[in-house]
Design a protein around this motif. Structure first.
Motif, PDB file in Angstrom:
ATOM      1  N   UNK A   1     -13.020 -38.083  54.088  1.00  0.00           N
ATOM      2  CA  UNK A   1     -14.441 -37.760  54.275  1.00  0.00           C
ATOM      3  C   UNK A   1     -15.035 -38.734  55.284  1.00  0.00           C
ATOM      4  N   UNK A   2     -16.270 -38.458  55.688  1.00  0.00           N
ATOM      5  CA  UNK A   2     -16.920 -39.411  56.587  1.00  0.00           C
ATOM      6  C   UNK A   2     -17.516 -40.567  55.783  1.00  0.00           C
TER       7      UNK A   2
ATOM      8  N   UNK B  86     -15.022 -41.456  60.944  1.00  0.00           N
ATOM      9  CA  UNK B  86     -16.351 -41.562  61.538  1.00  0.00           C
ATOM     10  C   UNK B  86     -17.166 -40.313  61.214  1.00  0.00           C
ATOM     11  N   UNK B  87     -18.481 -40.468  61.226  1.00  0.00           N
ATOM     12  CA  UNK B  87     -19.371 -39.326  61.030  1.00  0.00           C
ATOM     13  C   UNK B  87     -19.194 -38.348  62.193  1.00  0.00           C
TER      14      UNK B  87
ATOM     15  N   UNK C  97     -14.469 -35.733  64.190  1.00  0.00           N
ATOM     16  CA  UNK C  97     -13.838 -36.988  63.790  1.00  0.00           C
ATOM     17  C   UNK C  97     -13.118 -36.845  62.451  1.00  0.00           C
ATOM     18  N   UNK C  98     -13.757 -36.155  61.523  1.00  0.00           N
ATOM     19  CA  UNK C  98     -13.123 -35.919  60.222  1.00  0.00           C
ATOM     20  C   UNK C  98     -11.895 -35.035  60.395  1.00  0.00           C
ATOM     21  N   UNK C  99     -12.018 -33.980  61.194  1.00  0.00           N
ATOM     22  CA  UNK C  99     -10.903 -33.046  61.388  1.00  0.00           C
ATOM     23  C   UNK C  99      -9.692 -33.740  62.004  1.00  0.00           C
ATOM     24  N   UNK C 100      -9.927 -34.568  63.022  1.00  0.00           N
ATOM     25  CA  UNK C 100      -8.816 -35.255  63.676  1.00  0.00           C
ATOM     26  C   UNK C 100      -8.169 -36.274  62.742  1.00  0.00           C
ATOM     27  N   UNK C 101      -8.980 -36.959  61.927  1.00  0.00           N
ATOM     28  CA  UNK C 101      -8.429 -37.898  60.951  1.00  0.00           C
ATOM     29  C   UNK C 101      -7.617 -37.154  59.902  1.00  0.00           C
ATOM     30  N   UNK C 102      -8.115 -35.990  59.478  1.00  0.00           N
ATOM     31  CA  UNK C 102      -7.369 -35.172  58.517  1.00  0.00           C
ATOM     32  C   UNK C 102      -6.025 -34.744  59.093  1.00  0.00           C
TER      33      UNK C 102
ATOM     34  N   UNK D 154     -15.897 -51.742  56.328  1.00  0.00           N
ATOM     35  CA  UNK D 154     -15.299 -50.773  57.245  1.00  0.00           C
ATOM     36  C   UNK D 154     -16.177 -50.746  58.489  1.00  0.00           C
ATOM     37  N   UNK D 155     -15.572 -51.006  59.657  1.00  0.00           N
ATOM     38  CA  UNK D 155     -16.361 -51.146  60.887  1.00  0.00           C
ATOM     39  C   UNK D 155     -16.069 -50.062  61.919  1.00  0.00           C
ATOM     40  N   UNK D 156     -15.426 -48.966  61.519  1.00  0.00           N
ATOM     41  CA  UNK D 156     -15.075 -47.959  62.522  1.00  0.00           C
ATOM     42  C   UNK D 156     -16.274 -47.132  62.992  1.00  0.00           C
ATOM     43  N   UNK D 157     -17.366 -47.137  62.228  1.00  0.00           N
ATOM     44  CA  UNK D 157     -18.555 -46.369  62.610  1.00  0.00           C
ATOM     45  C   UNK D 157     -19.767 -47.111  62.083  1.00  0.00           C
TER      46      UNK D 157
END
Length: 454
Positions: A284-285, A307-308, A312-317, A402-405
């Motif tokens: 999830x974001x 990331x929100x 971004x969620x789709x690519x991480x998934x 968490x600092x990615x976003x």
């Protein structure tokens, strides 16, 4: 080429119709997208729209703009955004354009840019496409102009794919004859949601079904906008209430007791349904409620933040091999269908969960820990936010960071997330805790170093 007041984000370009968003803007961006998408020789581009009043006008403009760069337009008419994404995959198209401002207010519209995989463009792809606005859009000569085709079956294919999901027991759902209250907020949901629920044997009580884009309330399906649906659930003694946003990628719930629990519960319930049948990572974001990570922990599967932003969620998934994921705004992404938020998929998973649980969803909510989310925003300071992040990490050394976003600080039963908005000159501050007072205390503490910079 710049357009004052236009909001350009990772997923598209949007603005108020007749102000920042004019026919000239739509024509320019649509042509740039068509030229970019067809650069490798595949010239097929899918076009669909939601129900907004300006949709038919902008569709005609988009058609002409795409023809002017030699594209073959495959028009699917009024359709949910996930239907457009699926149609891009079905036709092996070079991309797709969704003419929709999603949950934005009635005066807005937008273009959403979809790549050949059916995903929204990544930041890098979007930047490359927009580069054509500066270097010049290559136009077709008279003998190379594009054409227009019509695909009237896109919604029917989407519906069939939902009904064919491997863990959806259609016969068992039909046997229960669920009473479902439905609010499509005068959006494109009316072209698929009643049909889906009817196919699943539900007794449907529907409101706001005219797909005319004349939203009589704020169209975002957050709890405070679902009063009509809650009243309908109580009046009809419905088993569940379902609300979609205008482009049908987000689904919100009203439970059998007439309470809207918050849109994060859509993903939490969907994850619970899928993880019973197949174990794997959940994504999830960073602004999503702990009710989702709690489900992952209960089933003993990995949980990962992205990331929100849907892409971004789709690519991480995709990278994580996720079983299910999405965003806490009611956006359910099921890889078996496609890597995009899909309200019809979410609705089907809700009904499947009700069959499997054999008890009202309100009882399921009552049996789990509850949290309160508080959302705040401040003007963005001119100075970088790094100093704010450092101050907060120093103030909360016991939190995981968490600092990615932006910065998200986590404790076992609460969290706070600060991030600069991608579409507005503000900093969003979101906190969640077991009580409203505790969440607001986190907001207050997070605001202190931020306020010092403003």
């Amino acid at each position: 080429m710049g357009f004052d007041g236009l909001m350009v984000s990772v997923s598209g370009v949007r603005g108020r119709v007749g102000e920042a968003l004019t026919p000239e803007v739509i024509a320019t961006y649509a042509a740039a997208f068509g030229a970019w998408a067809s650069r490798d020789g595949n010239r097929r581009v899918v076009v669909g729209r939601d129900s907004r009043v300006s949709g038919p006008m902008f569709t005609r403009i988009v058609h002409g703009a795409l023809e002017s760069v030699g594209c073959t337009v495959i028009d699917i008419g009024m359709a949910p955004t996930p239907t457009i994404q699926l149609a891009v995959e079905h036709h092996h198209a070079a991309g797709g354009l969704g003419i929709t401002a999603s949950h934005n207010p009635i005066e807005w519209n937008a273009l959403k840019f979809i790549g050949p995989s059916g995903l929204f463009l990544s930041a890098a792809e979007g930047a490359e496409m927009r580069g054509l606005l500066e270097t010049g859009i290559p136009r077709a000569t008279w003998d190379q102009l594009g054409t227009i085709e019509v695909d009237a079956e896109a919604v029917a294919r989407h519906l069939a794919q939902v009904l064919a999901l491997p863990w959806l027991d259609v016969d068992a759902i039909r046997a229960r004859r669920f009473r479902v209250a439905l609010d499509c907020c005068h959006g494109a949901g009316s072209v698929i949601m009643p049909q889906l629920l009817t196919e699943l044997g539900c007794e449907v009580y529907a409101i706001n079904m005219e797909p005319d884009g004349k939203f009589h309330r704020p169209p975002e399906p957050v709890a405070e906008n679902l009063g009509e649906l809650a009243a309908l659930v109580r009046a009809t003694k419905a088993d569940i209430g379902l609300a979609t946003d205008p482009d049908v990628d987000r689904l919100a719930l009203v439970l059998d007791d007439g309470v809207a629990p918050g849109e994060d519960y859509t993903l939490a319930f969907a994850a619970r349904t899928v993880l019973k049948h197949r174990r794997g990572p959940v994504v999830t974001n960073l602004s999503t409620s702990k009710v989702v990570s709690d489900v992952a922990a209960e089933f003993g599967v990995p949980f990962q933040f992205a990331k929100v932003g849907e892409v971004n969620v789709a690519l991480t998934m995709r990278d994580a091999g996720a079983t299910i994921g999405g965003e806490g705004n009611g956006g359910v992404i099921l890889p078996e269908m496609h890597l995009g938020r899909d309200a019809p998929v979410g609705a089907a998973l809700m009904l499947q969960l009700m069959v499997e649980e054999g008890r009202p969803l309100s009882a399921l909510v009552a049996a789990k820990p509850r949290y309160v989310i508080v959302k705040d925003k401040l003007d963005r300071p001119d100075a970088p936010l790094d100093a704010v992040y450092e101050a907060l990490r120093a103030a909360f050394p016991d939190a995981s960071a968490d600092t990615q976003d932006g910065l998200r600080l986590d404790w076992p039963d609460r969290w706070v997330h600060l991030r600069p908005s991608g579409t507005e000159p503000i900093v969003r501050v979101i906190a969640e805790a077991p009580s409203d007072a505790e969440a607001r205390q986190l907001i207050t503490q997070a605001r202190e170093p931020l306020a010092a910079l403003v």
